[in-house]
Design a protein around this motif. Structure first.
Motif, short mmCIF file in Angstrom:
data_model
loop_
_atom_site.label_atom_id
_atom_site.label_comp_id
_atom_site.label_asym_id
_atom_site.label_seq_id
_atom_site.Cartn_x
_atom_site.Cartn_y
_atom_site.Cartn_z
N ALA A 5 10.18 -32.54 -26.82
CA ALA A 5 8.84 -31.53 -27.05
C ALA A 5 8.06 -32.60 -27.75
O ALA A 5 8.21 -33.25 -28.69
N THR A 6 6.69 -32.47 -27.50
CA THR A 6 5.51 -33.11 -27.98
C THR A 6 5.38 -32.64 -29.51
O THR A 6 5.33 -31.27 -30.00
N GLU A 7 5.19 -33.35 -30.32
CA GLU A 7 5.01 -33.23 -31.72
C GLU A 7 3.54 -33.64 -32.16
O GLU A 7 2.94 -34.38 -31.58
N VAL A 8 3.23 -33.15 -33.33
CA VAL A 8 1.69 -33.21 -33.86
C VAL A 8 1.83 -33.37 -35.26
O VAL A 8 2.52 -32.40 -35.94
N THR A 9 0.78 -34.21 -35.76
CA THR A 9 0.87 -34.27 -37.24
C THR A 9 -0.34 -33.17 -37.55
O THR A 9 -0.96 -32.58 -37.05
N ALA A 10 -0.49 -33.47 -38.99
CA ALA A 10 -1.34 -32.45 -39.81
C ALA A 10 -2.72 -32.74 -39.38
O ALA A 10 -3.58 -31.97 -39.17
N ALA A 11 -3.11 -34.25 -39.13
CA ALA A 11 -4.32 -34.66 -38.51
C ALA A 11 -4.55 -34.12 -37.38
O ALA A 11 -5.74 -33.75 -36.99
N GLY A 12 -3.39 -33.93 -36.37
CA GLY A 12 -3.83 -33.65 -35.05
C GLY A 12 -4.12 -31.86 -35.02
O GLY A 12 -4.95 -31.45 -34.46
N ILE A 13 -3.38 -31.40 -35.84
CA ILE A 13 -3.84 -29.66 -35.96
C ILE A 13 -4.98 -29.49 -36.49
O ILE A 13 -5.58 -28.75 -36.15
N ALA A 14 -5.52 -30.29 -37.50
CA ALA A 14 -6.84 -30.24 -38.05
C ALA A 14 -7.83 -30.51 -36.74
O ALA A 14 -8.94 -29.59 -36.76
N ARG A 15 -7.79 -31.33 -35.87
CA ARG A 15 -8.59 -31.81 -34.89
C ARG A 15 -8.39 -30.57 -33.87
O ARG A 15 -9.45 -30.37 -33.28
N LEU A 16 -7.37 -30.19 -33.71
CA LEU A 16 -7.29 -28.95 -32.75
C LEU A 16 -7.94 -27.65 -33.29
O LEU A 16 -8.78 -26.89 -32.52
N ALA A 42 8.41 -36.65 -45.31
CA ALA A 42 7.93 -35.73 -46.31
C ALA A 42 6.72 -35.97 -46.49
O ALA A 42 5.77 -34.88 -46.54
N ALA A 43 6.06 -37.02 -46.35
CA ALA A 43 4.77 -37.16 -46.65
C ALA A 43 3.75 -37.05 -45.56
O ALA A 43 2.59 -36.52 -45.51
N SER A 44 4.40 -37.34 -44.25
CA SER A 44 3.61 -37.09 -43.07
C SER A 44 4.38 -36.27 -42.22
O SER A 44 4.96 -37.04 -41.14
N PRO A 45 4.64 -35.18 -42.17
CA PRO A 45 5.33 -34.24 -41.40
C PRO A 45 4.85 -34.28 -39.86
O PRO A 45 3.54 -34.19 -39.76
N SER A 46 5.85 -33.84 -39.11
CA SER A 46 5.01 -33.44 -37.39
C SER A 46 5.66 -32.40 -37.28
O SER A 46 7.04 -31.75 -37.50
N PHE A 47 5.05 -31.42 -36.54
CA PHE A 47 5.46 -30.01 -35.83
C PHE A 47 5.35 -30.08 -34.41
O PHE A 47 4.69 -30.86 -33.89
N ALA A 48 6.05 -29.14 -33.97
CA ALA A 48 6.12 -28.75 -32.44
C ALA A 48 4.74 -28.30 -31.90
O ALA A 48 4.01 -27.21 -32.43
N LEU A 49 4.11 -29.10 -30.97
CA LEU A 49 2.66 -28.67 -30.43
C LEU A 49 2.51 -27.46 -30.13
O LEU A 49 1.75 -26.77 -30.19
N ALA A 50 3.65 -27.20 -29.24
CA ALA A 50 3.58 -25.74 -28.66
C ALA A 50 3.58 -24.53 -29.71
O ALA A 50 2.95 -23.58 -29.57
N ASP A 51 4.64 -24.59 -30.64
CA ASP A 51 4.48 -23.63 -31.83
C ASP A 51 3.39 -23.70 -32.75
O ASP A 51 2.90 -22.56 -33.07
N VAL A 52 2.61 -24.65 -32.91
CA VAL A 52 1.53 -24.81 -33.55
C VAL A 52 0.32 -24.18 -32.75
O VAL A 52 -0.33 -23.47 -33.47
N GLU A 53 0.28 -24.31 -31.58
CA GLU A 53 -0.94 -23.74 -30.64
C GLU A 53 -0.64 -22.16 -30.67
O GLU A 53 -1.58 -21.49 -30.82
N GLN A 54 0.63 -21.70 -30.59
CA GLN A 54 0.93 -20.44 -30.64
C GLN A 54 0.47 -19.85 -32.00
O GLN A 54 -0.17 -18.64 -31.93
N TRP A 55 0.76 -20.42 -33.03
CA TRP A 55 0.72 -19.81 -34.23
C TRP A 55 -1.13 -19.94 -34.44
O TRP A 55 -1.65 -18.86 -35.10
#
Length: 823
Positions: A5-16, A42-55
């Motif tokens: 599954a596609t992952e996204v960093t905190a910077a990507g979440i901020a841009r979204l 730990a310093a730069s975690p990544s998250f599941a893009l689908a989960d982030v978009e839903q949240w």
């Protein structure tokens, strides 16, 4: 979470979500249901893009993800890495552009079936555009054409009645390894070409796509056909990229994604800025009277032996046969796709669609992987033009292995002279009379270890111009790089007796000085933040085409004057910058302006300060005012060099104006929102969450770093510029706050110190912690008027300082060079 599954960093979440990264950190701390990391560190975690978009949707923080952001997040979070995802995307976009009907048939199937069918379709378009994917003698899938054949566009007359048409299957690699009398291109002859003086029409001479292999060179094309297994995780990305391409085009889609990838990894790539690439291509452009390809002549051929990201070849205008070599295999693949997709509007004319929905053959393109100096992929190629941005200061360029290489026609370069090795390589790949343009470090023009090679280049007429660019033209941005224009000598033709030397650093300083005058402050000077490319480009091209002496800009120097013990070709040595203020008359004008400014400064001098007992007023903070709606806070994110001007931190500190043109609509009007104010961020039509903040009159701009007390109130001349990085903007409500009152109290030394943090070497200001007294609006305006007068006095002092410095230096120069005599 599904595998791959596609992952996204905190910077990507901020841009979204259109917020800063600090907001994402706050969400993680404050919301227990925020998605947990699935990868990264730990310093730069990544998250599941689908989960982030839903949240984000559940929290009301995301109405709809812009398509281009979704595509980029798919690329950035690809399990095989962003570079491999870009290769897959480029292959699919090439298929979308060249065979749209086939793409539509593929997308109608399931992901698994689509992945199974994609390799064959992709191989078809890659083979047609980049050559077969076979290292030696075995034909590619579904092809009977041997390697080394040439697929070259037919000229306008080659399909006329009675003309001879040659298919790529007609030739083999041996055809291009021989030289036949009458061939118009050294080393390459088309079968059936006629000898000089013959009137029989012959076929067009072509350039080989696959010249003989050199050791260490990858003979297969730069882009290998991906397998179905590798493509399967990319299918959702490819579908989304095709949807984006339907709106903006396949080439622009790939440019956007590649640009994001380059921006995200700035230390991995040495880029050639687009304006500089265009200038280099213009310098190598054939004369206007040279004409374009005619029957019996090949297309103009252009080689970049250190292609990088392909910026130089993309800048070539008109149909051309393009050749590139890049040592990094991954970068070579991206460059090949970029150039192949560039045909839909980037350079040249787009291929015309045929009746079956496919496109006719575009100009030939060959991209190879390998170390150019050690393993030249185009060892027998003679091109019309070479454009090159070589690596600088490379001690491991092959000095020990290449001591007896035939390319060192002008002398064997020293180990520290890698740039002169690239110069001779470029000359070796030119036809007689061909032109090469190389970006060079300034040390190459004056190092003693290279003086013998420079002298031979001058004696034989190979070096035609050395052009000094302003600092900031290309990385490393702090160094004023040079352009060398070379021409391969033609046997029997007398070499040129002179060398053109040009220096554009003075033009950049003049542009900066003009900005400083407009601001009433100190000149900003050059640098990439304020480089006026139209002025630099016009001066360089005028000097090159006219080969004329222009005071302070260019000079045509006889070769005999340069052949001394040093053979120093630095333009600054022969083109001293003009005296500040010009001649004696100019110094008189400067003196008059200084006297007028001093009189203005006297009038603006504040009256004597009246002592008073410190008043204890109720106070508030900027953060509280922002929460109450009395003002809004914005953070700058614009970088110089994009569309429109940018107000930089340097401009705020020096009082200079932002350079460039405001953001306007096609009719020339300033872009404005519903209330008539300039658009900001996501309000702009088609804007993304990371679009810049656009300044409007009355804004108050505060630098983030430095711990100083500099504040700037935006006026009419700054309106429309974008807010640069390391700047904070406070936009007061005129019904609640006076901007000059706000700016004045923000400049208080004690106020700045208590609102700054000193955890690092540079103090960092948090504008939310700045204090203001609570006052009625009328009282604010009384204070604001006094603060405005102080700002005008400060500007007058800056102008007087600048004019005084020009006058003093001009008098020193005039007295020492004899243009001014003691009174």
């Amino acid at each position: 979470m599904p595998e791959n599954a596609t992952e996204v960093t905190a910077a990507g979440i901020a841009r979204l979500a259109g917020v800063g990264r600090a907001a994402v950190s706050n969400w993680r701390r404050r919301h227990a249901d925020f998605p947990q990391p699935v990868g990264g560190t730990a310093a730069s975690p990544s998250f599941a893009l689908a989960d982030v978009e839903q949240w984000l949707r559940d929290q009301g923080k995301l109405a709809e993800v812009p398509l281009r952001e979704r595509v980029w997040q798919e690329v950035a979070g690809h399990p095989a890495g962003a570079a491999q995802a870009l290769v897959h995307t480029g292959c699919a976009l090439l298929l979308v552009r060249d065979r749209p009907t086939a793409w539509l048939e593929l997308t109608a199937a399931s992901d698994e079936r689509m992945a199974d069918a994609l390799p064959h379709a992709v191989d078809h378009v890659l083979t047609a555009r980049l050559g077969p994917d076979t290292p030696s003698g075995t034909p590619g899938p579904g092809r009977s054409t041997p390697p080394g054949t040439v697929r070259t566009p037919r000229t306008a007359d080659s399909t006329a009645p009675g003309s001879t048409t040659f298919d790529s299957a007609t030739f083999d690699s041996a055809t291009f390894d021989s030289t036949t009398p009458g061939s118009t291109t050294p080393g390459f002859t088309a079968p059936g070409s006629t000898a000089p003086g013959s009137t029989a029409p012959g076929p067009a001479v072509v350039h080989p796509v696959n010249p003989p292999a050199a050791p260490g060179v990858h003979r297969a094309r730069a882009v290998r056909t991906p397998t179905a297994q590798a493509l399967l995780p990319s299918v959702p990305l490819l579908r989304a990229a095709a949807q984006l391409a339907a709106g903006i085009g396949a080439g622009q889609t790939f440019e956007f994604l590649l640009g994001r990838h380059l921006d995200a990894n700035p230390r991995q790539f040495t880029l050639t800025p687009p304006h500089l690439a265009e200038l280099m291509a213009d310098l190598a452009e054939p004369p206007k009277d040279a004409g374009r390809p005619a029957p019996g002549r090949p297309l103009r051929s252009v080689l970049d032996p250190a292609a990088g990201t392909g910026a130089l070849l993309r800048a070539v205008a008109g149909p051309a046969a393009l050749y590139a070599q890049e040592a990094d295999a991954g970068l070579a693949a991206l460059t090949a796709l970029r150039l192949a997709l560039g045909a839909d509007g980037t350079h040249g004319s787009p291929p015309s669609p045929g009746a079956d929905g496919t496109h006719s053959s575009p100009p030939s393109l060959a991209v190879r992987t390998g170390d150019t100096l050690r393993a030249d992929a185009f060892a027998r190629l003679a091109t019309d033009t070479v454009l090159c941005h070589p690596p600088f200061n490379d001690r491991n360029w092959g000095h020990d292995e290449l001591a007896y290489d035939p390319r060192w026609e002008y002398g064997f370069p020293a180990r520290v002279e890698s740039e002169l090795a690239w110069v001779q390589h470029a000359l070796a790949r030119l036809r007689d009379g061909g032109t090469a343009v190389l970006l060079m470090p300034p040390a190459a023009a004056s190092r003693r270890s290279g003086r013998r090679i420079r002298a031979d280049l001058l004696r034989r007429g190979a070096l035609r111009a050395v052009i000094a660019l302003p600092a900031g033209a290309a990385p490393p941005y702090g160094i004023p790089l040079h352009l060398w224009v070379l021409r391969r000598p033609t046997p029997g033709v007398r070499p040129g007796p002179d060398l053109l030397l040009a220096d554009t650093a003075g033009l950049a300083a003049t542009a900066g000085e003009a900005g400083g005058k407009a601001a009433g402050g100190k000149a900003a000077g050059g640098g990439r933040d304020r480089l006026d490319w139209p002025v630099v480009r016009a001066a360089v091209l005028d000097a090159w085409r006219d080969r004329a002496d222009l005071p302070g800009v260019s000079r045509v120097v006889p070769v005999v004057e340069l052949l001394d013990d040093d053979v120093d070709l630095a333009p600054a040595r022969y083109l001293p910058r003009p005296t500040p203020g010009g001649d004696a008359c100019g110094l008189g004008e400067v003196r008059e302006r200084l006297a007028e400014t001093l009189r203005l400064t006297t009038r603006l001098t504040p009256p004597p300060a009246t002592p008073a007992v410190p008043a204890h007023r109720p106070r508030t903070t900027v953060g509280e005012l922002a929460r109450s709606g009395a003002l809004s806070l914005h953070t700058g994110n614009a970088a110089p060099g994009g569309q429109g001007p940018v107000l930089t931190e340097h401009d705020v500190l020096t009082g200079a104006d932002p350079a460039g043109t405001p953001f306007t609509d096609p009719a020339g009007a300033l872009l404005a929102g519903p209330a008539g104010t300039p658009l900001t961020g996501p309000e702009a039509p088609g804007a993304a969450p990371d679009d810049p903040v656009v300044l409007e009159p009355g804004d108050v701009v505060v630098p983030v770093l430095g711990g100083g007390t500099v504040v700037r109130v935006v006026g009419e001349r700054e309106a429309g510029a974008a807010l640069g990085r390391n700047l904070q903007l406070l936009r007061p409500d005129p019904a609640a706050l006076d901007p000059w009152f706000l700016a004045g109290f923000l400049r208080g030394t004690a106020n700045n110190r208590q609102a700054s943090s000193y955890a690092s070497t540079a103090a960092r200001l948090d504008a939310r912690r700045l204090h203001l007294p609570r006052m009625p609006l009328a009282e604010q305006r009384r204070y604001g008027e006094r603060f405005r007068e102080l700002a005008a006095f400060e500007e007058a002092l800056r102008t007087a300082e600048r004019l005084g410095g020009v006058l003093v230096q001009g008098m020193y120069d005039g007295l020492t060079d004899g243009t001014v005599t003691p009174a």
